[in-house]
Design a protein around this motif. Structure first.
Motif, PDB file in Angstrom:
ATOM      1  N   ASP A 120     -83.160  54.641  -5.195  1.00 16.74           N
ATOM      2  CA  ASP A 120     -82.923  55.880  -5.934  1.00 16.74           C
ATOM      3  C   ASP A 120     -81.560  56.460  -5.594  1.00 16.74           C
ATOM      4  O   ASP A 120     -81.450  57.546  -5.010  1.00 16.74           O
ATOM      5  CB  ASP A 120     -84.047  56.881  -5.635  1.00 16.74           C
ATOM      6  N   ASN A 121     -80.509  55.714  -5.931  1.00 18.98           N
ATOM      7  CA  ASN A 121     -79.149  56.164  -5.613  1.00 18.98           C
ATOM      8  C   ASN A 121     -78.197  55.660  -6.690  1.00 18.98           C
ATOM      9  O   ASN A 121     -78.562  54.791  -7.496  1.00 18.98           O
ATOM     10  CB  ASN A 121     -78.739  55.660  -4.230  1.00 18.98           C
ATOM     11  N   PHE A 122     -76.984  56.212  -6.717  1.00 19.75           N
ATOM     12  CA  PHE A 122     -76.024  55.948  -7.784  1.00 19.75           C
ATOM     13  C   PHE A 122     -74.714  55.441  -7.162  1.00 19.75           C
ATOM     14  O   PHE A 122     -74.517  55.531  -5.946  1.00 19.75           O
ATOM     15  CB  PHE A 122     -75.794  57.228  -8.587  1.00 19.75           C
ATOM     16  N   PRO A 123     -73.777  54.917  -7.989  1.00 18.71           N
ATOM     17  CA  PRO A 123     -72.550  54.356  -7.425  1.00 18.71           C
ATOM     18  C   PRO A 123     -71.821  55.304  -6.472  1.00 18.71           C
ATOM     19  O   PRO A 123     -71.330  54.871  -5.422  1.00 18.71           O
ATOM     20  CB  PRO A 123     -71.715  54.031  -8.661  1.00 18.71           C
ATOM     21  N   ALA A 124     -71.754  56.609  -6.801  1.00 17.01           N
ATOM     22  CA  ALA A 124     -71.037  57.548  -5.918  1.00 17.01           C
ATOM     23  C   ALA A 124     -71.702  57.613  -4.540  1.00 17.01           C
ATOM     24  O   ALA A 124     -71.025  57.747  -3.512  1.00 17.01           O
ATOM     25  CB  ALA A 124     -71.006  58.941  -6.541  1.00 17.01           C
ATOM     26  N   ASP A 125     -73.035  57.510  -4.519  1.00 17.19           N
ATOM     27  CA  ASP A 125     -73.756  57.540  -3.234  1.00 17.19           C
ATOM     28  C   ASP A 125     -73.485  56.255  -2.455  1.00 17.19           C
ATOM     29  O   ASP A 125     -73.258  56.287  -1.243  1.00 17.19           O
ATOM     30  CB  ASP A 125     -75.267  57.664  -3.477  1.00 17.19           C
ATOM     31  N   ARG A 126     -73.504  55.144  -3.176  1.00 14.63           N
ATOM     32  CA  ARG A 126     -73.317  53.845  -2.499  1.00 14.63           C
ATOM     33  C   ARG A 126     -71.887  53.728  -1.966  1.00 14.63           C
ATOM     34  O   ARG A 126     -71.661  53.208  -0.867  1.00 14.63           O
ATOM     35  CB  ARG A 126     -73.639  52.696  -3.461  1.00 14.63           C
ATOM     36  N   THR A 127     -70.904  54.238  -2.729  1.00 14.45           N
ATOM     37  CA  THR A 127     -69.509  54.194  -2.272  1.00 14.45           C
ATOM     38  C   THR A 127     -69.348  55.010  -0.991  1.00 14.45           C
ATOM     39  O   THR A 127     -68.740  54.555  -0.015  1.00 14.45           O
ATOM     40  CB  THR A 127     -68.575  54.743  -3.371  1.00 14.45           C
ATOM     41  N   ALA A 128     -69.918  56.218  -0.978  1.00 14.53           N
ATOM     42  CA  ALA A 128     -69.806  57.063   0.224  1.00 14.53           C
ATOM     43  C   ALA A 128     -70.513  56.402   1.402  1.00 14.53           C
ATOM     44  O   ALA A 128     -70.007  56.394   2.530  1.00 14.53           O
ATOM     45  CB  ALA A 128     -70.405  58.444  -0.046  1.00 14.53           C
ATOM     46  N   ALA A 129     -71.696  55.809   1.137  1.00 13.11           N
ATOM     47  CA  ALA A 129     -72.453  55.161   2.216  1.00 13.11           C
ATOM     48  C   ALA A 129     -71.671  53.980   2.779  1.00 13.11           C
ATOM     49  O   ALA A 129     -71.585  53.803   4.002  1.00 13.11           O
ATOM     50  CB  ALA A 129     -73.811  54.694   1.702  1.00 13.11           C
ATOM     51  N   GLU A 130     -71.065  53.182   1.898  1.00  9.75           N
ATOM     52  CA  GLU A 130     -70.316  52.007   2.370  1.00  9.75           C
ATOM     53  C   GLU A 130     -69.055  52.430   3.125  1.00  9.75           C
ATOM     54  O   GLU A 130     -68.666  51.794   4.100  1.00  9.75           O
ATOM     55  CB  GLU A 130     -69.950  51.093   1.195  1.00  9.75           C
ATOM     56  N   HIS A 131     -68.448  53.515   2.646  1.00  8.90           N
ATOM     57  CA  HIS A 131     -67.278  54.056   3.333  1.00  8.90           C
ATOM     58  C   HIS A 131     -67.676  54.475   4.752  1.00  8.90           C
ATOM     59  O   HIS A 131     -67.008  54.141   5.739  1.00  8.90           O
ATOM     60  CB  HIS A 131     -66.751  55.242   2.518  1.00  8.90           C
ATOM     61  N   GLY A 132     -68.798  55.192   4.876  1.00  5.88           N
ATOM     62  CA  GLY A 132     -69.294  55.617   6.184  1.00  5.88           C
ATOM     63  C   GLY A 132     -69.627  54.416   7.053  1.00  5.88           C
ATOM     64  O   GLY A 132     -69.315  54.381   8.243  1.00  5.88           O
ATOM     65  N   ARG A 133     -70.262  53.423   6.436  1.00  5.56           N
ATOM     66  CA  ARG A 133     -70.659  52.220   7.168  1.00  5.56           C
ATOM     67  C   ARG A 133     -69.452  51.487   7.748  1.00  5.56           C
ATOM     68  O   ARG A 133     -69.493  50.986   8.863  1.00  5.56           O
ATOM     69  CB  ARG A 133     -71.351  51.311   6.154  1.00  5.56           C
ATOM     70  N   SER A 134     -68.362  51.443   6.977  1.00 10.36           N
ATOM     71  CA  SER A 134     -67.179  50.723   7.460  1.00 10.36           C
ATOM     72  C   SER A 134     -66.470  51.516   8.562  1.00 10.36           C
ATOM     73  O   SER A 134     -65.718  50.962   9.350  1.00 10.36           O
ATOM     74  CB  SER A 134     -66.220  50.419   6.306  1.00 10.36           C
ATOM     75  N   SER A 135     -66.710  52.846   8.620  1.00  7.92           N
ATOM     76  CA  SER A 135     -66.065  53.676   9.647  1.00  7.92           C
ATOM     77  C   SER A 135     -66.921  53.815  10.882  1.00  7.92           C
ATOM     78  O   SER A 135     -66.426  54.202  11.944  1.00  7.92           O
ATOM     79  CB  SER A 135     -65.818  55.096   9.124  1.00  7.92           C
ATOM     80  N   ASN A 136     -68.249  53.605  10.744  1.00  8.02           N
ATOM     81  CA  ASN A 136     -69.151  53.976  11.827  1.00  8.02           C
ATOM     82  C   ASN A 136     -70.344  53.013  11.867  1.00  8.02           C
ATOM     83  O   ASN A 136     -71.194  53.048  10.975  1.00  8.02           O
ATOM     84  CB  ASN A 136     -69.644  55.404  11.568  1.00  8.02           C
ATOM     85  N   PRO A 137     -70.444  52.169  12.912  1.00  8.55           N
ATOM     86  CA  PRO A 137     -71.531  51.186  12.963  1.00  8.55           C
ATOM     87  C   PRO A 137     -72.914  51.822  13.051  1.00  8.55           C
ATOM     88  O   PRO A 137     -73.918  51.182  12.723  1.00  8.55           O
ATOM     89  CB  PRO A 137     -71.214  50.380  14.228  1.00  8.55           C
ATOM     90  N   ALA A 138     -72.990  53.106  13.472  1.00  5.18           N
ATOM     91  CA  ALA A 138     -74.299  53.757  13.584  1.00  5.18           C
ATOM     92  C   ALA A 138     -74.909  54.065  12.213  1.00  5.18           C
ATOM     93  O   ALA A 138     -76.111  54.309  12.108  1.00  5.18           O
ATOM     94  CB  ALA A 138     -74.175  55.043  14.394  1.00  5.18           C
ATOM     95  N   SER A 139     -74.081  54.059  11.165  1.00  5.47           N
ATOM     96  CA  SER A 139     -74.597  54.384   9.823  1.00  5.47           C
ATOM     97  C   SER A 139     -75.745  53.471   9.425  1.00  5.47           C
ATOM     98  O   SER A 139     -76.607  53.855   8.639  1.00  5.47           O
ATOM     99  CB  SER A 139     -73.495  54.241   8.775  1.00  5.47           C
ATOM    100  N   ASP A 140     -75.760  52.253   9.949  1.00  2.00           N
ATOM    101  CA  ASP A 140     -76.808  51.300   9.591  1.00  2.00           C
ATOM    102  C   ASP A 140     -78.113  51.523  10.339  1.00  2.00           C
ATOM    103  O   ASP A 140     -79.177  51.228   9.824  1.00  2.00           O
ATOM    104  CB  ASP A 140     -76.346  49.868   9.925  1.00  2.00           C
ATOM    105  N   VAL A 141     -78.021  52.042  11.564  1.00  2.67           N
ATOM    106  CA  VAL A 141     -79.193  52.108  12.436  1.00  2.67           C
ATOM    107  C   VAL A 141     -79.818  53.507  12.448  1.00  2.67           C
ATOM    108  O   VAL A 141     -81.045  53.651  12.432  1.00  2.67           O
ATOM    109  CB  VAL A 141     -78.809  51.678  13.878  1.00  2.67           C
ATOM    110  N   ALA A 142     -78.962  54.551  12.463  1.00  2.41           N
ATOM    111  CA  ALA A 142     -79.461  55.926  12.629  1.00  2.41           C
ATOM    112  C   ALA A 142     -80.544  56.295  11.605  1.00  2.41           C
ATOM    113  O   ALA A 142     -81.583  56.855  11.993  1.00  2.41           O
ATOM    114  CB  ALA A 142     -78.294  56.914  12.573  1.00  2.41           C
ATOM    115  N   PRO A 143     -80.377  55.996  10.292  1.00  2.00           N
ATOM    116  CA  PRO A 143     -81.408  56.418   9.334  1.00  2.00           C
ATOM    117  C   PRO A 143     -82.783  55.806   9.614  1.00  2.00           C
ATOM    118  O   PRO A 143     -83.792  56.511   9.621  1.00  2.00           O
ATOM    119  CB  PRO A 143     -80.854  55.941   7.975  1.00  2.00           C
ATOM    120  N   GLY A 144     -82.823  54.507   9.886  1.00  2.00           N
ATOM    121  CA  GLY A 144     -84.108  53.850  10.133  1.00  2.00           C
ATOM    122  C   GLY A 144     -84.734  54.314  11.442  1.00  2.00           C
ATOM    123  O   GLY A 144     -85.957  54.514  11.526  1.00  2.00           O
TER     124      GLY A 144
END
Ligand SMILES: C[S@@+](CC[C@H](N)C(=O)[O-])C[C@H]1O[C@@H](n2cnc3c(N)ncnc32)[C@H](O)[C@@H]1O
Length: 275
Positions: free
Chosen positions: A35-59
């Motif tokens: 349930d997300n859109f390109p703008a959300d995915r772009t921001a998420a990927e941007h965060g992911r490339s800047s911060n390795p915790a972006s992948d683990v913290a939500p889960g």
């Protein structure tokens, strides 16, 4: 369906502003949701490339939410939950965890994002013995949340207030400590607060970058250090082990993140009782 629930689902269509990222949809994407859109995915990927915790913290945060609700229902006998900043439906939802232990549990969900409202029906599939309800409301208006929640929850009986991964979207200018205090003041003795919050204690530069990514898109995000997060619990009795990284709080055999490093988790959480 209760009165508030029908209000939540019978509204006219709202503008979902799919051109800008929304925290609920970015979080949904990082959790593997759809349930997300390109703008959300772009921001998420941007965060992911800047911060390795972006992948683990939500889960890790989501697993902690399940364990905290299990603890409150099974070990403390809590039957009423006020979950503010609910996010998009993600199995298991709070009512599924609580009603899996006591089918009569009552849950009021609250979020201010129109996409969560649009998906509220999935949150309202209560066990017939219990109740779920949804309020379209902003945490920055705690009086309104309290008044509306009283239609579903009995504020003379203990309530668990869930503020899970929401307060880092409330900047200091909006006085998050005052808001938490106002909500707790409305609850009787024996109620609980379960709160989790992102921290920059381990990866300060990386989280600063994520704050900047959100700010550039008009969304306030403020990660906080452990002492500030601890101060949300002032006046309450912390359940052991107190404020800790969420993967270390009452780990169980379903936890997928128990072996991750502290810096990859970067979320503190705790549960506390109102005396
Ligand atoms: C990261 S998600 C957390 C979802 C869920 N609590 C969890 O931990 O899995 C943050 C949620 O807080 C909501 N939120 C942010 N600011 C809010 C506000 N001022 N009032 C109500 N909801 C808010 C967002 O829309 C989003 O759904």
């Amino acid at each position: 369906m209760t009165e508030a629930a029908s209000r939540a689902t019978d509204r006219a269509p709202v503008d979902l502003r799919t051109d800008v990222p929304h925290p609920a949809r970015v979080y949904d994407y990082l959790l593997g949701g759809k349930d997300n859109f390109p703008a959300d995915r772009t921001a998420a990927e941007h965060g992911r490339s800047s911060n390795p915790a972006s992948d683990v913290a939500p889960g890790a945060n989501r697993d902690w939410l399940r364990r905290a609700v299990t603890y409150l229902t099974a070990e403390q006998g809590i039957r009423q939950f006020l979950d503010i900043g609910t996010g998009l439906p993600t199995a298991p939802n709070v009512h599924e965890v609580a009603q899996g232990i006591d089918p009569g549990a009552r849950v009021v969900y609250t979020d201010h994002d129109p996409i969560v409202l649009a998906h509220a029906r999935a949150l309202l599939a209560s066990n017939p013995s219990g109740v779920t309800d949804y309020l379209d409301a902003d945490l920055r208006d705690p009086e309104r949340i309290i008044e509306a929640a009283k239609r579903t929850l009995d504020f003379d009986q203990p309530v668990a207030l869930l503020l899970v991964a929401i307060l880092h979207f409330i900047g200091d200018a909006d006085e998050p400590h005052r808001i938490v205090g106002q909500l707790l003041d409305a609850l009787p003795s024996g109620s609980y607060l379960a709160l989790s919050h992102l921290t920059g204690d381990f990866l300060p530069e990386q989280w600063k970058k994520v704050e900047e990514i959100y700010a550039a898109r008009g969304v306030t995000m403020q990660v906080r250090p452990k002492p500030v997060i601890e101060s949300f619990f002032d006046g309450l009795e912390l359940v052991d082990p107190g404020v800790t990284l969420v993967h270390r709080w009452h780990p169980d055999d379903q936890d997928r993140f128990a072996d991750r490093s502290d810096e990859l988790v970067s979320v503190y959480g705790a549960v506390a009782r109102k005396p």
